[in-house]
Design a protein around this motif. Structure first.
Motif, PDB file in Angstrom:
ATOM      1  N   PHE A 399     -23.084  -9.942  -1.841  1.00 12.63           N
ATOM      2  CA  PHE A 399     -23.352 -11.361  -2.044  1.00 12.63           C
ATOM      3  C   PHE A 399     -22.055 -12.121  -2.316  1.00 12.63           C
ATOM      4  O   PHE A 399     -21.803 -13.195  -1.760  1.00 12.63           O
ATOM      5  N   GLY A 400     -21.205 -11.587  -3.200  1.00 13.29           N
ATOM      6  CA  GLY A 400     -19.941 -12.235  -3.502  1.00 13.29           C
ATOM      7  C   GLY A 400     -19.065 -12.394  -2.273  1.00 13.29           C
ATOM      8  O   GLY A 400     -18.444 -13.449  -2.069  1.00 13.29           O
ATOM      9  N   ALA A 401     -19.026 -11.357  -1.422  1.00 12.13           N
ATOM     10  CA  ALA A 401     -18.218 -11.436  -0.198  1.00 12.13           C
ATOM     11  C   ALA A 401     -18.767 -12.510   0.737  1.00 12.13           C
ATOM     12  O   ALA A 401     -17.999 -13.275   1.341  1.00 12.13           O
ATOM     13  N   ALA A 402     -20.104 -12.570   0.862  1.00 13.18           N
ATOM     14  CA  ALA A 402     -20.713 -13.589   1.728  1.00 13.18           C
ATOM     15  C   ALA A 402     -20.474 -14.992   1.179  1.00 13.18           C
ATOM     16  O   ALA A 402     -20.240 -15.939   1.941  1.00 13.18           O
ATOM     17  N   LEU A 403     -20.522 -15.131  -0.141  1.00 17.81           N
ATOM     18  CA  LEU A 403     -20.281 -16.436  -0.755  1.00 17.81           C
ATOM     19  C   LEU A 403     -18.850 -16.900  -0.499  1.00 17.81           C
ATOM     20  O   LEU A 403     -18.606 -18.071  -0.156  1.00 17.81           O
ATOM     21  N   ARG A 404     -17.892 -16.004  -0.669  1.00 17.71           N
ATOM     22  CA  ARG A 404     -16.496 -16.362  -0.429  1.00 17.71           C
ATOM     23  C   ARG A 404     -16.250 -16.734   1.033  1.00 17.71           C
ATOM     24  O   ARG A 404     -15.448 -17.619   1.339  1.00 17.71           O
ATOM     25  N   ALA A 407     -18.195 -20.326   1.370  1.00 22.14           N
ATOM     26  CA  ALA A 407     -17.636 -21.472   0.637  1.00 22.14           C
ATOM     27  C   ALA A 407     -16.332 -21.080  -0.046  1.00 22.14           C
ATOM     28  O   ALA A 407     -16.238 -21.044  -1.285  1.00 22.14           O
ATOM     29  N   PRO A 408     -15.300 -20.763   0.747  1.00 19.13           N
ATOM     30  CA  PRO A 408     -14.028 -20.318   0.143  1.00 19.13           C
ATOM     31  C   PRO A 408     -13.381 -21.443  -0.673  1.00 19.13           C
ATOM     32  O   PRO A 408     -13.343 -22.595  -0.259  1.00 19.13           O
ATOM     33  N   GLY A 409     -12.906 -21.063  -1.848  1.00 20.07           N
ATOM     34  CA  GLY A 409     -12.214 -22.029  -2.685  1.00 20.07           C
ATOM     35  C   GLY A 409     -13.077 -23.046  -3.378  1.00 20.07           C
ATOM     36  O   GLY A 409     -12.571 -23.939  -4.069  1.00 20.07           O
ATOM     37  N   SER A 410     -14.395 -22.957  -3.251  1.00 26.16           N
ATOM     38  CA  SER A 410     -15.289 -23.944  -3.860  1.00 26.16           C
ATOM     39  C   SER A 410     -15.476 -23.654  -5.344  1.00 26.16           C
ATOM     40  O   SER A 410     -15.212 -22.549  -5.837  1.00 26.16           O
ATOM     41  N   THR A 411     -15.966 -24.665  -6.047  1.00 25.88           N
ATOM     42  CA  THR A 411     -16.275 -24.502  -7.471  1.00 25.88           C
ATOM     43  C   THR A 411     -17.349 -23.431  -7.667  1.00 25.88           C
ATOM     44  O   THR A 411     -17.304 -22.652  -8.626  1.00 25.88           O
ATOM     45  N   GLN A 414     -15.811 -20.050  -7.440  1.00 28.47           N
ATOM     46  CA  GLN A 414     -15.044 -19.777  -8.657  1.00 28.47           C
ATOM     47  C   GLN A 414     -15.975 -19.424  -9.815  1.00 28.47           C
ATOM     48  O   GLN A 414     -15.705 -18.505 -10.592  1.00 28.47           O
ATOM     49  N   THR A 415     -17.087 -20.139  -9.907  1.00 27.35           N
ATOM     50  CA  THR A 415     -18.073 -19.853 -10.962  1.00 27.35           C
ATOM     51  C   THR A 415     -18.601 -18.426 -10.836  1.00 27.35           C
ATOM     52  O   THR A 415     -18.718 -17.692 -11.829  1.00 27.35           O
ATOM     53  N   TRP A 416     -18.927 -18.043  -9.608  1.00 25.60           N
ATOM     54  CA  TRP A 416     -19.431 -16.684  -9.376  1.00 25.60           C
ATOM     55  C   TRP A 416     -18.375 -15.634  -9.729  1.00 25.60           C
ATOM     56  O   TRP A 416     -18.680 -14.639 -10.392  1.00 25.60           O
ATOM     57  N   THR A 417     -17.144 -15.849  -9.306  1.00 25.48           N
ATOM     58  CA  THR A 417     -16.078 -14.889  -9.578  1.00 25.48           C
ATOM     59  C   THR A 417     -15.889 -14.693 -11.072  1.00 25.48           C
ATOM     60  O   THR A 417     -15.749 -13.565 -11.560  1.00 25.48           O
TER      61      THR A 417
END
Length: 427
Positions: A399-404, A407-411, A414-417
């Motif tokens: 999920f984290g990889a798909a999110l990045r 929406a790379p660089g999005s708030t 960053q919140t998820w990371t």
């Protein structure tokens, strides 16, 4: 032949299908469970036991071995320091069949002596012994639903399977009791198999599968045969082998039990539908889930069913399997629909299942472009499940990889990371 050779241990290993290497691996895992550190045994260590070069292993090693066998070390032919190894006198020349019967009989005698010291006659094994094992099985099922996939659950289930088998040699019993003991051993092995599947330890799962299938045949219990072959189908689905998954699941679905009980038929169909989703068979999947739903509605909730079936299969599980199938097919709106149905119906003890359904819901939402909603959903997974359950952890990493990527660089990213980082530090 060496006069101190441990022929009792050799016979026990042969009866339970252990090679020197596989027994060393099992003891190492048991040692890790006991001490928190993996053991350092290998095949040569076990060969030293068998040859009698090591007649009394170290205390932690003995305890680990006793946990696996369900027997004291002395019943496995080991001799405490200072005693004469009379139990290990080499056999006279005899035919192989007679030798095997003598060795197995020696194990049975040792078990009886350990269970009832000072008693000459073997005890009677009855249904009360089976009932005691069934209570332990219920504990394994409950632990699986809370934690799932843990090595400790796998090891406890395997040890209890051995305990059920050891009872076969501990005294006299009716055929009904013996069949029930084999069924109990098969049930524990199937739970060990499922824990290994859930923890993505597939080689271990295959080992448990082979043992469980043999024990199930010896028991003649249709329900446990269904469970094992159905688990096998699920294992091959997770391995990305849908043809093998369908073949294994068909063995379960073709048992007479599924014609007698619509709920078993429904579970077999629902798991077939999940496999069809993996195989990208859209029309077949939809038809199968319709049949699974219809069979569930026909089932009588008052009919007797084994505890493992009652503990997990209901409308929520059917929707969970439909969620998985539609996610695999890329039908994200339908997957989201089944996710919400599943989560609304899950029983409180299904902690692992809730985490899996929540993570899949997040994937379905992200695939529809709702990154903020998906991230909020994924953040609902408890930290202890996210970090200690192999399947959930991998799904969240994906999920984290798909999110990045979305929406790379999005708030939101960053919140998820930052949130994922807190899991690693607090769990």
């Amino acid at each position: 032949m060496d006069a101190t050779r441990n022929t009792v241990l050799e016979a026990w290993m042969a009866e339970h299908g252990y090679s020197s290497n596989s027994l060393a691996d099992a003891v190492n895992r048991s040692l890790e469970q006991l001490t928190g550190r993996p053991g350092g045994l290998d095949g040569s260590s076990v060969r030293g036991w068998k040859a009698g070069r090591v007649r009394w292993p170290k205390s932690a090693t003995r305890k680990a071995l006793e946990d696996i066998a369900g027997l004291p070390a002395t019943a496995l032919g080991f001799v405490p320091r200072g005693r004469t190894p009379s139990a290990l006198v080499p056999p006279q020349q005899e035919d192989p069949d007679m030798k095997r019967r003598t060795l197995v009989g020696g194990i049975a005698t040792a078990v009886v002596a350990a269970a009832s010291p000072g008693t000459a006659s073997p005890r009677r094994i009855g249904m009360s012994d089976v009932d005691r094992l069934q209570k332990r099985f219920t504990e394994i099922i409950a632990s699986d639903h809370r934690h799932g996939g843990q090595l400790g659950i796998e090891q406890r289930a395997a040890a209890l399977a051995n305990e059920a088998l050891n009872l076969q040699n501990a005294g006299s019993a009716t055929q009904r009791v013996r069949s029930s003991l084999y069924a109990s051993a098969a049930a524990f092995r199937s739970s060990a198999m499922w824990a290994a599947i859930d923890g993505r330890r597939y080689d271990d799962a295959k080992t448990h599968m082979r043992e469980a299938q043999t024990l199930a045949e010896m028991s003649g219990d249709q329900a446990i045969k269904f469970r094992i072959w159905s688990h096998t189908g699920t294992m091959y689905r997770h391995l990305g082998r849908p043809a093998d998954a369908l073949a294994a699941n068909d063995v379960a679905r073709n048992l007479f039990l599924t014609r007698r009980d619509p709920l078993f038929a429904s579970l077999g169909l629902a798991r077939q539908g999940a496999i069809q989703g993996t195989a990208q068979d859209r029309s077949g999947m939809r038809r199968t889930f319709d049949q699974a739903q219809e069979a569930m509605l026909r089932s009588d909730p008052t009919d007797y069913r084994p505890v493992w079936m009652l503990a997990f299969y209901d409308q929520a599980e059917l929707d969970s399997l439909a969620l998985s199938a539609n996610l695999a097919l890329g039908d994200y709106p339908t997957a989201e629909y089944h996710a919400h149905r599943c989560l609304s119906a899950l029983r409180p003890h299904m902690i692992r299942s809730r985490a899996i359904a929540t993570t899949r819901l997040a994937h379905a939402q992200l695939a529809q472009g709702a990154a903020d909603t998906a991230t909020a959903t994924a953040m609902k997974v408890p930290a202890h499940v996210a970090t200690h359950h192999a399947r959930v952890a991998r799904m969240l990493q994906e999920f984290g990889a798909a999110l990045r990527a979305t929406a790379p660089g999005s708030t939101t990213t960053q919140t998820w990371t930052e949130h994922a980082a807190t899991w690693r530090t607090t769990a």
